[in-house]
Design a protein around this motif. Structure first.
Motif, short mmCIF file in Angstrom:
data_model
loop_
_atom_site.label_atom_id
_atom_site.label_comp_id
_atom_site.label_asym_id
_atom_site.label_seq_id
_atom_site.Cartn_x
_atom_site.Cartn_y
_atom_site.Cartn_z
N PRO A 157 15.47 21.87 -9.95
CA PRO A 157 14.94 21.97 -11.16
C PRO A 157 13.82 20.26 -11.54
CG PRO A 157 17.03 20.62 -11.14
CD PRO A 157 17.09 20.78 -10.41
N PRO A 158 12.87 21.50 -11.96
CA PRO A 158 11.98 20.37 -12.41
C PRO A 158 12.72 19.08 -13.30
CG PRO A 158 11.35 22.50 -12.69
CD PRO A 158 13.01 22.41 -12.60
N GLN A 159 11.74 17.64 -13.01
CA GLN A 159 11.79 16.65 -13.90
C GLN A 159 10.83 16.51 -14.90
OE1 GLN A 159 14.50 15.27 -13.71
NE2 GLN A 159 15.74 16.91 -12.11
N LYS A 160 11.08 15.70 -15.67
CA LYS A 160 10.18 14.32 -16.99
C LYS A 160 9.54 13.99 -16.38
CE LYS A 160 9.13 13.75 -21.46
NZ LYS A 160 9.82 13.57 -22.73
N LEU A 161 8.15 14.16 -15.87
CA LEU A 161 7.49 12.83 -15.60
C LEU A 161 6.74 11.77 -16.71
CD1 LEU A 161 5.76 14.57 -12.69
CD2 LEU A 161 8.19 13.13 -12.33
N SER A 162 5.52 12.40 -17.86
CA SER A 162 5.15 12.35 -19.12
C SER A 162 4.90 13.48 -20.26
CB SER A 162 3.75 11.59 -18.69
OG SER A 162 3.09 12.61 -17.76
N GLY A 163 5.08 13.11 -21.33
CA GLY A 163 4.66 14.11 -22.81
C GLY A 163 5.74 13.37 -23.42
N GLN A 192 2.28 21.51 -14.20
CA GLN A 192 2.03 21.98 -15.67
C GLN A 192 3.24 22.96 -16.34
OE1 GLN A 192 1.02 22.92 -12.75
NE2 GLN A 192 0.07 25.51 -13.00
N VAL A 193 3.02 23.01 -18.06
CA VAL A 193 3.69 23.87 -18.27
C VAL A 193 3.15 24.80 -19.24
CG1 VAL A 193 5.52 23.90 -20.23
CG2 VAL A 193 5.39 22.08 -18.61
N ARG A 194 3.39 26.08 -18.75
CA ARG A 194 2.77 26.87 -19.77
C ARG A 194 3.31 27.97 -20.33
NH1 ARG A 194 1.24 26.60 -14.05
NH2 ARG A 194 1.52 29.74 -13.43
N ARG A 217 4.13 16.63 -18.99
CA ARG A 217 4.28 17.21 -17.08
C ARG A 217 5.17 17.18 -16.60
NH1 ARG A 217 -0.32 19.24 -14.25
NH2 ARG A 217 -1.00 18.03 -12.60
N TYR A 218 5.81 17.46 -15.78
CA TYR A 218 6.42 17.82 -15.09
C TYR A 218 6.57 18.07 -13.42
CZ TYR A 218 9.50 18.81 -18.68
OH TYR A 218 10.12 19.05 -20.24
N SER A 219 7.68 17.78 -12.46
CA SER A 219 8.06 17.38 -11.48
C SER A 219 8.12 18.82 -10.88
CB SER A 219 9.26 16.49 -10.31
OG SER A 219 10.34 17.02 -11.09
N PRO A 220 6.91 19.45 -10.35
CA PRO A 220 8.21 20.72 -9.63
C PRO A 220 8.95 21.20 -9.50
CG PRO A 220 6.49 20.03 -8.15
CD PRO A 220 6.82 18.86 -8.49
N ASP A 231 10.12 30.19 -13.82
CA ASP A 231 10.52 30.26 -15.41
C ASP A 231 11.92 29.68 -15.69
OD1 ASP A 231 9.26 31.45 -17.64
OD2 ASP A 231 10.49 33.84 -17.30
N TYR A 232 11.33 28.74 -16.10
CA TYR A 232 12.59 27.38 -16.42
C TYR A 232 12.72 27.33 -17.57
CZ TYR A 232 15.11 23.50 -15.75
OH TYR A 232 15.69 22.97 -15.90
#
Length: 242
Positions: A157-163, A192-194, A217-220, A231-232
C-alpha cells in the motif's frame, strides 16, 4: 209415756254411730300403718338431686330494616325505526373496458455538481485530469497508456510522506460532526493523489477532506517491487478538536 217410746230409738242410734266411728278409726290407723310400711321398705335413691335452673329465653332479634324504596324509572317504549326499502340496483357490465394509459413515474435527474477547474488546466479537459495532460487522454493515465489498477492484497500500500490533515469547517464544528469518511482516489507512480470520489460522506466535510488528500504526497504502491498506479481507498476518521 213419751220417754218410754223414744228411749229404745236413742239407744239404737248411739250404738250405730259408735260402730261407724270405730270402723273409721280402724281404717285411718290401717292406712297410716300401710304408708309407714311402704316408706320403710322403699329403696333409697343414691343419686344426688339435680339442680334445675330456669333461664328466661333470649329476646327475639330485631326485625330487619325495611328495604329502601326503589326508584321508579320511567320505561319509555321503544319505537322501532322503519327502514325504507331500497330497490336493488342492477349493475350493467360494460362491453369494453376503457384502457387507462399509465404514465411512467417522473424520475428526477441526478444533480451533477460542477467541480471547479484546476489552476493551469486546459479548457475542455476532464475533471481529475493531470495538469499538462492531453485533451482526450484517459483519466489517470501516465502517458504510457496504462490506467490505474484496483488495489489488492498482492500489492504494497502507499505510505503518506507529507501533506496536510483535513481541517474542520465552521458548519461541521457547529454541528459537532464526527465519524468515518471513505474516499477513493488514484495514487500515481510519483505519489500524487487525484480523482478523489467520496464513498461515505459526512456533513460539510467532503470538500475539506478531498482538498487535504489531493495536497498530500504518498509513496507509490508496489507490485512485485515495481511502482504501479492504483485506485486506492482512504479511510479518514474525523474527531472534533479538543
Amino acid at each position: 209415756m213419751f220417754d218410754n217410746i223414744t228411749a229404745p230409738q236413742a239407744k239404737r242410734r248411739g250404738g250405730t254411730s259408735m260402730a261407724v266411728s270405730i270402723l273409721l278409726h280402724g281404717a285411718v290407723v290401717g292406712a297410716a300403718f300401710l304408708l309407714a310400711y311402704a316408706r320403710a321398705h322403699m329403696p333409697k335413691s343414691t343419686e344426688a338431686p339435680v339442680a334445675v335452673t330456669f333461664r328466661p329465653p333470649p329476646p327475639p332479634p330485631p326485625p330487619p330494616p325495611p328495604p329502601p324504596p326503589a326508584s321508579r324509572k320511567k320505561v319509555t317504549p321503544r319505537t322501532e325505526r322503519i327502514k325504507p326499502k331500497v330497490p336493488p340496483t342492477t349493475v350493467i357490465q360494460p362491453k369494453e373496458i376503457p384502457k387507462v394509459e399509465e404514465k411512467p413515474p417522473d424520475i428526477p435527474e441526478p444533480e451533477v455538481e460542477e467541480d471547479e477547474g484546476v489552476e493551469g488546466g486546459v479548457e475542455g479537459g476532464v475533471v481529475g485530469g493531470v495538469v499538462g495532460g492531453v485533451v482526450g487522454g484517459q483519466i489517470g493515465g501516465t502517458g504510457t497508456g496504462a490506467g490505474p489498477v484496483e488495489f489488492n492484497d498482492t500489492m504494497t500500500p502507499p505510505q503518506k510522506l507529507s501533506g496536510p490533515d483535513p481541517q474542520y469547517t465552521s458548519q461541521a464544528l457547529e454541528r459537532e460532526v464526527e465519524g468515518l469518511m471513505i474516499v477513493k482516489c488514484v495514487v500515481g507512480t510519483q505519489g500524487q493523489v487525484r480523482n478523489c470520489r467520496v464513498m461515505k460522506s459526512l456533513p460539510f466535510m467532503d470538500r475539506a477532506v478531498i482538498d487535504a488528500l489531493e495536497h498530500r504526497r504518498y509513496s507509490p504502491a508496489l507490485l512485485r517491487g515495481q511502482p504501479i498506479e492504483v485506485d486506492y481507498t482512504f479511510k479518514i476518521k474525523l474527531t472534533l478538536p479538543q
